[in-house]
Design a protein around this motif. Structure first.
Motif, short mmCIF file in Angstrom:
data_model
loop_
_atom_site.label_atom_id
_atom_site.label_comp_id
_atom_site.label_asym_id
_atom_site.label_seq_id
_atom_site.Cartn_x
_atom_site.Cartn_y
_atom_site.Cartn_z
N ILE A 1 4.87 -2.81 -10.09
CA ILE A 1 5.07 -1.36 -10.23
C ILE A 1 5.94 -0.81 -9.09
O ILE A 1 6.11 -1.45 -8.06
CB ILE A 1 3.72 -0.60 -10.19
CG1 ILE A 1 2.96 -0.92 -8.88
CG2 ILE A 1 2.85 -0.92 -11.39
CD1 ILE A 1 1.74 -0.04 -8.64
N GLY B 1 3.08 2.65 2.95
CA GLY B 1 4.38 2.12 2.55
C GLY B 1 5.56 2.91 3.10
O GLY B 1 5.44 3.65 4.08
N GLY C 1 -1.94 -7.81 6.52
CA GLY C 1 -1.29 -9.12 6.60
C GLY C 1 -0.31 -9.27 5.47
O GLY C 1 -0.20 -8.41 4.59
N TYR D 1 15.76 17.26 -1.16
CA TYR D 1 15.14 18.29 -0.31
C TYR D 1 16.11 18.86 0.72
O TYR D 1 15.79 18.99 1.89
CB TYR D 1 13.90 17.73 0.37
CG TYR D 1 12.80 17.43 -0.62
CD1 TYR D 1 11.78 18.35 -0.87
CD2 TYR D 1 12.79 16.24 -1.33
CE1 TYR D 1 10.79 18.08 -1.80
CE2 TYR D 1 11.80 15.95 -2.26
CZ TYR D 1 10.81 16.89 -2.48
OH TYR D 1 9.82 16.62 -3.41
N LYS E 1 10.73 14.67 5.32
CA LYS E 1 10.43 16.08 5.04
C LYS E 1 9.98 16.80 6.31
O LYS E 1 10.27 17.98 6.50
CB LYS E 1 9.38 16.22 3.94
CG LYS E 1 9.98 16.39 2.55
CD LYS E 1 10.48 15.11 1.92
CE LYS E 1 11.92 14.87 1.87
NZ LYS E 1 12.31 13.60 1.24
N ASP F 1 9.04 0.71 -6.76
CA ASP F 1 10.44 0.39 -6.43
C ASP F 1 10.82 -1.04 -6.76
O ASP F 1 11.99 -1.36 -6.90
CB ASP F 1 10.68 0.61 -4.92
CG ASP F 1 10.90 2.07 -4.57
OD1 ASP F 1 10.65 2.95 -5.43
OD2 ASP F 1 11.32 2.35 -3.42
N SER G 1 0.82 -1.22 0.00
CA SER G 1 0.00 0.00 0.00
C SER G 1 0.84 1.27 0.00
O SER G 1 0.43 2.30 0.52
CB SER G 1 -0.92 0.02 1.22
OG SER G 1 -0.13 0.27 2.38
N GLY H 1 7.52 -2.69 -3.07
CA GLY H 1 8.51 -1.68 -2.73
C GLY H 1 9.93 -2.16 -2.55
O GLY H 1 10.39 -3.10 -3.23
P1 FAD Z 1 6.78 1.18 -0.82
O1 FAD Z 1 6.45 2.57 -0.48
O2 FAD Z 1 8.06 0.61 -0.31
O3 FAD Z 1 5.55 0.29 -0.30
C1 FAD Z 1 5.56 -1.09 -0.36
C2 FAD Z 1 4.60 -1.61 0.69
O4 FAD Z 1 4.38 -3.00 0.45
C3 FAD Z 1 5.13 -1.50 2.11
O5 FAD Z 1 4.17 -0.88 2.94
C4 FAD Z 1 5.33 -2.96 2.55
O6 FAD Z 1 5.08 -3.16 3.92
C5 FAD Z 1 4.31 -3.66 1.69
N1 FAD Z 1 4.60 -5.09 1.44
C6 FAD Z 1 5.77 -5.64 1.02
N2 FAD Z 1 5.63 -6.96 0.83
C7 FAD Z 1 4.34 -7.25 1.16
C8 FAD Z 1 3.59 -8.45 1.16
N3 FAD Z 1 4.11 -9.61 0.75
N4 FAD Z 1 2.29 -8.39 1.57
C9 FAD Z 1 1.73 -7.21 1.96
N5 FAD Z 1 2.40 -6.06 1.96
C10 FAD Z 1 3.69 -6.07 1.55
N6 FAD Z 1 10.70 9.39 -2.99
C11 FAD Z 1 10.27 10.57 -3.49
O7 FAD Z 1 9.75 10.60 -4.61
N7 FAD Z 1 10.41 11.73 -2.78
C12 FAD Z 1 11.00 11.77 -1.57
O8 FAD Z 1 11.10 12.83 -0.95
C13 FAD Z 1 11.47 10.55 -1.02
N8 FAD Z 1 12.04 10.52 0.20
C14 FAD Z 1 12.45 9.34 0.72
C15 FAD Z 1 13.08 9.34 1.97
C16 FAD Z 1 13.53 8.16 2.52
C17 FAD Z 1 14.20 8.18 3.88
C18 FAD Z 1 13.33 6.93 1.83
C19 FAD Z 1 13.76 5.63 2.43
C20 FAD Z 1 12.72 6.91 0.58
C21 FAD Z 1 12.29 8.11 0.01
N9 FAD Z 1 11.70 8.16 -1.25
C22 FAD Z 1 11.29 9.36 -1.78
C23 FAD Z 1 11.48 6.94 -2.04
C24 FAD Z 1 10.02 6.48 -1.91
O9 FAD Z 1 9.70 6.27 -0.55
C25 FAD Z 1 9.79 5.20 -2.70
O10 FAD Z 1 10.23 5.38 -4.03
C26 FAD Z 1 8.33 4.81 -2.70
O11 FAD Z 1 7.84 4.64 -1.39
C27 FAD Z 1 8.10 3.53 -3.51
O12 FAD Z 1 6.75 3.22 -3.48
P2 FAD Z 1 6.23 1.71 -3.66
O13 FAD Z 1 4.75 1.79 -3.61
O14 FAD Z 1 6.87 1.10 -4.83
O15 FAD Z 1 6.78 0.91 -2.39
#
Ligand code: FAD
Ligand code: NAD
Length: 467
Positions: A311, A39, A112, A352, A50, A313, A10, A144
């Motif tokens: 999709i 996430g 979960g 930032y 931020k 990361d 999420s 992610g």
């Molecule tokens: P994520 O946000 O990582 O979400 C994945 C989710 O999937 C997580 O909640 C996880 O618990 C869940 N999950 C994983 N496996 C399972 C499973 N099997 N079952 C159920 N749930 C599961 N990006 C920017 O654009 N701007 C910024 O300013 C920025 N600042 C950042 C600062 C920090 C310190 C960090 C670490 C990252 C930053 N990023 C920033 C990067 C950004 O957070 C990520 O690119 C973004 O969150 C990726 O989104 P996502 O949906 O792919 O994955």
């Protein structure tokens, strides 16, 4: 339960995909292993970092620039527990917002761990160990990433930490040794340097933020050096050890000299790897890439298994929240039979720090490598009336335009509110504007955005007005 779409994860990729699917009339579920939605971005990434950047900037300004504005303060102190409490409240408001949006859009949410039984069946293992199985015609993997670790430098989460722990410190470090001069290192390094910590950055490459236009890294290094940060560029970390509250980091200089730094915290920020642990990919025949552990997808974000998409990361490309969101929207619309498109060249990148750094399109290095004939126009913020008024005179706007057609090919900004300013460049480039187009458009005075117009005037035929 049978769904049209099941989204696993999420974060900004997953929750946006789920909401867009629901908007398009698809019966949608979203599974999240943590107790809150949003996430990495909302819980331990973009939003909390931020919040701390803003708080630490207020402190830094109160300590260093208020006096020049005629504001005198006495007994200024950092209350770290209040700063972290406020950060937690900011996170809570944002994650609660996703719960509200799921309800509003009728997305069924599950808390979960999601794992594939087969390509249409997902088992959800809850915190109490109980399980539930749901089925979906389509599945979107949005699980992610997690911090990369150096095999020779294990993180203990107390003294040798990742960004996650650096967002919850209860004290200002005396000396933070930072491994990696990329986005996380410089943002969180700025937070603690502003609060009074000594911050030393050890970076493997010969410049900081090495993937961005070289000019930006050089200017940022100058500004952060003024803030008190020190840089060891081209240095190679070889190990670290912890004794009580002290961390010793060992590294080699470019000439091979053995060096070490002692600090009370070592922040490891050397990139992130895709997260697919316990997802059961092996049950549906999906393998991950050797390096970076990413899932391979085609232009429509579909994996090697029909109806299973990935999709954000967890797939190729920049690890950015807005890139994950764009992909979430694209997949939802593809599943609904639409023909969406993402222009990956126009996904902006932002750091930032203060001044902020923001970039879109091609860097000078990329244009040179491709042999594209280009021209450059730059404008320094020290010549901007708005920047002089606010006292934010570091940095510049650099516009790269095609030598013959004048089409804008890249915009690179370091300066006040660069993160917001870059939106003008994205719009201009999406509509394939020339530098002259932008220089003929009215820009409110006095604003930082006038620097963009001036850089375009400089790129078109070298006729900026204010330098
Ligand atoms: P994520 O946000 O990582 O979400 C994945 C989710 O999937 C997580 O909640 C996880 O618990 C869940 N999950 C994983 N496996 C399972 C499973 N099997 N079952 C159920 N749930 C599961 N990006 C920017 O654009 N701007 C910024 O300013 C920025 N600042 C950042 C600062 C920090 C310190 C960090 C670490 C990252 C930053 N990023 C920033 C990067 C950004 O957070 C990520 O690119 C973004 O969150 C990726 O989104 P996502 O949906 O792919 O994955
Ligand atoms: P990064 O890729 O931005 O930077 C990592 C840095 O560590 C690089 O400069 C690299 O050369 C250096 N490095 C790698 N191995 C090293 C070693 N052994 N010794 C010394 N230096 C080494 O990664 P990050 O800063 O960890 O951030 C991870 C991801 O999170 C990034 O992809 C970024 O897009 C995302 N993020 C984005 C934002 C933002 O958009 N503002 C903020 C934070 C994180």
């Amino acid at each position: 339960m049978q769904f049209d779409v099941i989204v696993i994860g999420s974060g900004p990729g997953g929750y946006v995909a789920a909401i867009r699917c629901a908007q398009l009339g698809l019966k949608t579920a979203c599974i999240e292993k943590y107790s809150t939605f949003g996430g990495t971005c909302l819980n331990v990434g973009c939003i909390p970092s931020k919040a701390l950047l803003d708080s630490s900037e207020h402190y830094h300004n109160a300590a260093h620039t208020f006096e020049t504005h005629g504001i005198k303060l006495k007994d200024l102190k950092v209350d770290m527990s209040q700063m972290i409490k406020r950060k937690n409240e900011v996170v809570q408001k944002n994650t609660a917002g996703i719960t509200f949006l799921f309800k509003k859009n009728k997305v069924t949410s599950y808390q979960g761990m999601g794992s594939f039984v087969d390509k249409n069946t997902i088992k959800i293992t809850k915190a109490d160990g109980s399980t539930e199985t749901i089925t979906g015609t389509n599945v979107i993997i949005a699980t992610g990433s997690k911090p990369s670790q150096l095999p020779f430098l294990p993180v203990d989460k107390k003294r040798i930490i990742t960004s996650t722990e650096a967002l919850t410190l209860t004290e200002v470090p005396k000396h933070m040794v930072l491994i990696g001069g990329g986005v996380i290192g410089l943002e969180l390094g700025s937070v603690y340097a502003r609060l009074g910590a000594k911050v030393s950055v050890i970076e493997f490459m010969d410049g900081i933020i090495p993937t961005m236009d070289k000019g930006l890294g050089k200017e940022l290094q100058k500004v952060l050096t003024k803030l008190g940060m020190e840089f060891y560029l081209g240095h190679k970390v070889t190990g670290a050890s912890v004794k009580g509250k002290e961390v010793t980091v060992k590294f080699d200089s470019p000439k091979g000299d053995k060096m070490e730094l002692k600090g009370d915290y070592c922040l490891v920020a050397v990139g992130r790897v895709a997260y697919t642990d316990q997802l059961g990919l092996e049950n549906i025949g999906i393998t991950v890439e050797e390096r970076g552990k990413k899932i391979t997808v085609n232009d429509h974000m579909e994996t090697s298994v029909k109806g299973v998409y990935a999709i954000g990361d967890v797939v190729r490309g920049a690890m950015l929240a807005h890139k994950a969101e764009d992909e979430g929207t694209m997949v939802a619309e593809l599943i609904a039979g639409q023909k969406p498109h993402i222009n990956y060249n126009l996904i902006p990148g932002v750091v930032y720090t203060w001044p902020e750094v923001a970039s879109v399109g091609q860097t000078e290095e990329q244009l040179k490598e491709k042999g594209v004939a280009y021209k450059t126009g730059s404008f320094p913020f020290k010549a901007s009336g708005r920047a002089v008024a606010s006292g934010d005179m570091d940095g510049f706007v650099k516009v790269l335009a095609d030598k013959t057609t004048d089409e804008i090919l890249g915009v690179h900004i370091i300066g006040p509110r660069a993160a917001d300013m870059i939106a003008e460049a994205v719009v201009a480039m999406e509509y394939r504007a020339s530098a002259e187009d932008i220089s003929r458009m009215s820009h409110a005075h006095p604003t930082y955005t006038e620097a963009m117009r001036e850089a375009c005037l400089a790129a078109t035929d070298n006729r900026p007005i204010h330098i």
